[in-house]
Motif scaffolding. Sequence first.
Motif, short mmCIF file in Angstrom:
data_model
loop_
_atom_site.label_atom_id
_atom_site.label_comp_id
_atom_site.label_asym_id
_atom_site.label_seq_id
_atom_site.Cartn_x
_atom_site.Cartn_y
_atom_site.Cartn_z
N LEU A 159 27.03 36.43 30.59
CA LEU A 159 26.74 37.80 30.17
C LEU A 159 27.95 38.43 29.49
O LEU A 159 27.83 39.40 28.75
N GLY A 160 29.14 37.89 29.78
CA GLY A 160 30.36 38.38 29.14
C GLY A 160 30.85 39.71 29.65
O GLY A 160 31.54 40.44 28.93
N LEU A 161 30.50 40.05 30.89
CA LEU A 161 30.91 41.34 31.44
C LEU A 161 32.42 41.38 31.67
O LEU A 161 33.05 40.37 31.95
N LEU A 162 32.97 42.56 31.54
CA LEU A 162 34.40 42.77 31.73
C LEU A 162 34.68 43.08 33.20
O LEU A 162 33.89 43.75 33.85
N ASP A 163 35.80 42.62 33.70
CA ASP A 163 36.16 42.92 35.08
C ASP A 163 37.52 43.60 35.11
O ASP A 163 38.10 43.92 34.08
#
Length: 178
Positions: free
Chosen positions: A131-135
């Motif tokens: 999904l390429g979510l940022l953390d």
Amino acid sequence: MSFEFLYKHSRADAVEMDELERWKLSYKASCECKEAIEKAIREHFDGMYLDRECVNEVFSEYGYDRTMWVLAATICCKDYDGRFSNSNKEWAKGIITTDISTDEMRRYAVDSHPAVLDGFTSEVRKQYKALGLLDNKKCLSDDKEYAEKLLILKPEVLKEEFRKPFFQYFYAQSGFGC
């Protein structure tokens, strides 16, 4: 695509906070998710190969958060089992961060073969990562002044249909809370 609220605290905490009904609904949904994972594995594992598409069936019915919660709880309950990879064991410890007892999680711990379940878990993690979510690793500092700054929202605060990096960016202009 709205999913049942995931209650991430123990039953005892729910009683103390007068949220027992929310806990019961979440607990029931976790038990149902467990059964859905077992069914998906039964129907998509031919004895040698697990069709990776079975992960999508569970995601579409229970969402990312609940699916990962049930898998993490399962691995935490069975952390003695060497058929779960160290990578998945470490990941599970990061998901189950509250003081929920093993006894409480056992009711929704998946009973599929651990080696197959480990592969299922790895596929879940792979698809979620895609999904390429940022953390928080993308954040520069823990500054308390947020006004006129570009902020990154944690993926957990977004509804599942908005779990894309684009929706994580938030520009704080001014006002209460900045």
